[in-house]
Write a protein that holds these residues in place. Structure first.
Motif, PDB file in Angstrom:
ATOM      1  N   ASN A 136       0.852  -1.191   0.000  1.00 32.21           N
ATOM      2  CA  ASN A 136       0.000   0.000   0.000  1.00 32.21           C
ATOM      3  C   ASN A 136       0.883   1.235   0.000  1.00 32.21           C
ATOM      4  O   ASN A 136       1.777   1.353   0.830  1.00 32.21           O
ATOM      5  CB  ASN A 136      -0.862  -0.009   1.271  1.00 32.21           C
ATOM      6  N   TRP A 182      -8.890  -4.747   2.966  1.00 34.04           N
ATOM      7  CA  TRP A 182      -8.914  -3.965   1.732  1.00 34.04           C
ATOM      8  C   TRP A 182      -9.915  -4.572   0.759  1.00 34.04           C
ATOM      9  O   TRP A 182     -10.335  -5.720   0.911  1.00 34.04           O
ATOM     10  CB  TRP A 182      -7.518  -3.915   1.099  1.00 34.04           C
ATOM     11  N   LEU A 191      -5.344  -0.011   1.920  1.00 35.36           N
ATOM     12  CA  LEU A 191      -5.322  -0.832   3.131  1.00 35.36           C
ATOM     13  C   LEU A 191      -5.931  -0.041   4.288  1.00 35.36           C
ATOM     14  O   LEU A 191      -5.638   1.134   4.473  1.00 35.36           O
ATOM     15  CB  LEU A 191      -3.906  -1.251   3.510  1.00 35.36           C
TER      16      LEU A 191
END
Lengths: 173, 431
Positions: free
Chosen positions: B188, B333, B366
């Motif tokens: 991320n 996510w 995330l």
């Protein structure tokens, strides 16, 4: 109009252009001969295929010299993603599973062999494509593969796919 | 943190079985308070004699350096590298982010996961061009300096290889490894770059242009077909990752960023956008990145990543340091939008408690979740289950497996159970 207001008006006009395009418009014209062959891809209908031809017999020799060490002596052993199927290593052998034969040519030409990509000629890549297709029983052993015949090869798995983008867009499957 | 031991520890508010505490305690800071109270009880009494001074408070520190590096003692925080074919094909490799050694939401640049289909090119940025051609009014090209002058956007997004968690998908027995091997093909970052829409509009996509072939400037000239709709929506050509120029591993000097779509499509070292009327059926979208279903047919163009979560603390290979208070922490996510809810079970799915989500909860990024927990030292099966803004919920492993051919290892998003033994060892299980 004063000099200053001319400049201001010009600046405003170019800002307006920029807003219309959403950016400063700094792209430089790209001439047709400036883009390398790998900037495009052979399409399933044959658009983008370069002239050339090859047979499975020619392909077998090149395969033994340049491909067999990774993909297996007869194309089924691997260890890496054998292109001939069925095999015990890889469920998606290129010559059986892929929906279009044009992909085999285009991929080999741009990406294989792994350590010397783009070292093969168009004819060599056509010959390797013919070899893989004939080993999979998709074409006859003596068939010649050319830019004209390749798009007509009927791949056996073609109609066995659901197009998720077409049916549900970006919703995860 | 010191706490006054005379202040009595607040009453624990249980939210579900297995010792799960209410997330409201986190919000109030009460759980932290009770943790501190416990810690305070264990504080050593003030010593009589002066303690010896550590050396570093008695000498001048090191000189400044131009680019900071992690502490030497953290040298084992590394990506887990897998070269499936070893020396035969070193250019084909996977490197997983060690999520069990990280605690926030942003992945440090040097730990971002990689999947290499032909190695990392030694690319000269001065010779690099981004071409836009095919079904456009004006074929054009950009060098890095030109793109630097475009209006940019900054957005935080995860990238996940569609093969992430493949060991869990196909191994007959659960593999005992950390989150780097098990779930590391996920990272991320905060990405900054130029919206693709602006560049495509400058070139002028012709009405018949429906797909775009994105090509990388690497050895295999990796290529994927992408629908114009996605490129016109939220895609961008990323030049910066977490504020600095993209690393060579991530596509220096530029990569495509398609929020929520499988990693492979986010073409690194992006050099060409070729507008066509149909997908080109590149190698990856013909075979490797399609999925074979249980009935023997396949699905293609499965772009977005499904909703998923993993508890990173505790997680496999870790050992609990005795019964008592812990904070369960993990990441969730979805490629379809934001995470709406994460639930945690500490009794094998009998009961569930809602975890606290760390704000801001961003779409296709995330999200860190947390829940206070008192582990009693008993065998415990810990699980997390995420739900996204579209209402999609993570499946169990068995329901995921039932949809696919046994060989399929792509788009695995099943619930990850961790078994904690009475000795405190944390193990990967399929339960």
């Amino acid at each position: 109009m004063s000099m200053r207001s001319v400049i201001a008006a010009a600046a405003l006009a170019s800002l307006a252009d920029m807003a219309a395009a959403g950016g400063p418009g700094l792209g430089v014209p790209l001439a047709a001969d400036e883009s390398p062959f790998y900037a495009i891809y052979a399409m399933p209908d044959g658009r983008g295929l370069p002239p050339g031809s090859g047979t499975a017999a020619d392909g077998a020799e090149i395969y033994a010299a340049k491909c067999a060490q990774c993909h297996g002596e007869t194309g089924i052993e691997g260890p890496i993603m054998p292109p001939v199927g069925p095999n015990d290593v890889w469920e998606k052998p290129a010559g059986k599973y892929w929906p279009y034969a044009t992909t085999i040519f285009a991929y080999i030409r741009r990406a294989m062999p792994l350590d010397a990509p783009k070292s093969l000629s168009n004819n060599e890549a056509y010959a390797l494509t013919a070899f893989i297709l004939s080993r999979n029983g998709v074409i006859a052993e003596g068939d010649t593969i050319t830019a004209e015949t390749l798009p007509d090869v009927a791949m056996p798995n073609r109609d066995n796919f659901t197009d998720v983008w077409a049916t549900q867009g970006a919703k995860p499957w | 943190m010191m706490a006054d031991p005379s202040v009595s520890a607040p009453k624990l508010e249980f939210a579900a079985g297995g010792g799960l505490l209410s997330r409201r305690m986190l919000l109030r800071g009460a759980a932290a308070g009770s943790g501190a109270a416990l810690a305070a009880l264990a504080m050593p009494r003030p010593a009589q004699a002066e303690p010896a001074l550590p050396e570093w408070v008695t000498v001048a520190g090191e000189r400044a350096r131009g680019y900071g590096m992690p502490a030497e003692q953290e040298a084992d925080v590394q990506r887990a590298i897998i070269e499936p074919f070893g020396d035969l094909a070193r250019a084909f490799s996977l490197s997983g982010t060690p999520h069990h050694k990280l605690r926030g939401t942003i992945t440090p640049n040097g730990l971002h996961f990689e999947v290499h289909h032909g190695g990392r090119p030694n690319l000269d940025p001065d010779g690099h061009r981004l071409m836009i051609h095919g079904m456009v009014e004006r074929p054009i090209k950009f060098d890095l300096n030109a793109l630097e002058r475009y209006p940019m956007v900054t957005a935080t997004h995860f990238l996940e290889c569609s093969g992430n968690s493949f060991f869990n998908a196909v191994m007959p027995e659960p593999m005992q490894s950390g989150c780097d091997m098990l779930h590391g093909l996920l990272s991320n970052s905060e990405w900054t770059g130029v919206p693709v829409r602006v560049l495509l509009e400058e070139a002028g996509v012709r009405p018949e242009g429906r797909w775009v072939l994105a090509v990388g400037n690497d050895a295999p000239s990796l290529a994927r077909s992408i629908p114009v709709e996605k490129l016109m929506d939220d895609a961008f050509v990323a030049l910066y990752q977490n504020g600095e120029r993209i690393r060579p591993e991530q596509g220096y000097p530029m990569r495509l960023l398609l929020p929520g779509f499988e990693g492979n499509m986010n073409v690194k070292w992006l050099t060409s956008l070729w507008v066509t009327d149909a997908p080109a059926y590149t190698k990856h979208e013909s075979g490797e990145y399609t999925e074979i279903l249980a009935n023997g047919s396949s699905v293609k163009f499965t772009f977005a990543m499904g909703v998923k979560s993993v508890i990173t603390h505790p997680s496999a290979t870790m050992t609990m340091s005795g019964p008592g208070f812990y904070e369960i922490s993990g990441i969730a996510w979805s490629g379809a939008g934001s995470v709406r809810k994460v639930e945690i079970s500490a009794d094998g799915g009998e009961s569930w408690a809602e975890a606290a989500l760390q704000e801001p909860v961003l779409p296709r990024a995330l999200t860190r979740f947390r829940l206070p927990w008192r582990w009693e030292g008993a065998p415990t099966l810990l699980m997390s289950r995420a739900e996204d803004a579209t209402g999609a919920v993570q499946p169990t492993r068995s329901s995921w497996k039932a949809r696919y051919d046994p060989s399929n290892f792509l788009h695995y998003n099943a619930i990850q159970p961790w078994q904690i033994t009475p000795e405190g060892s944390v193990q990967n299980v399929y339960a």
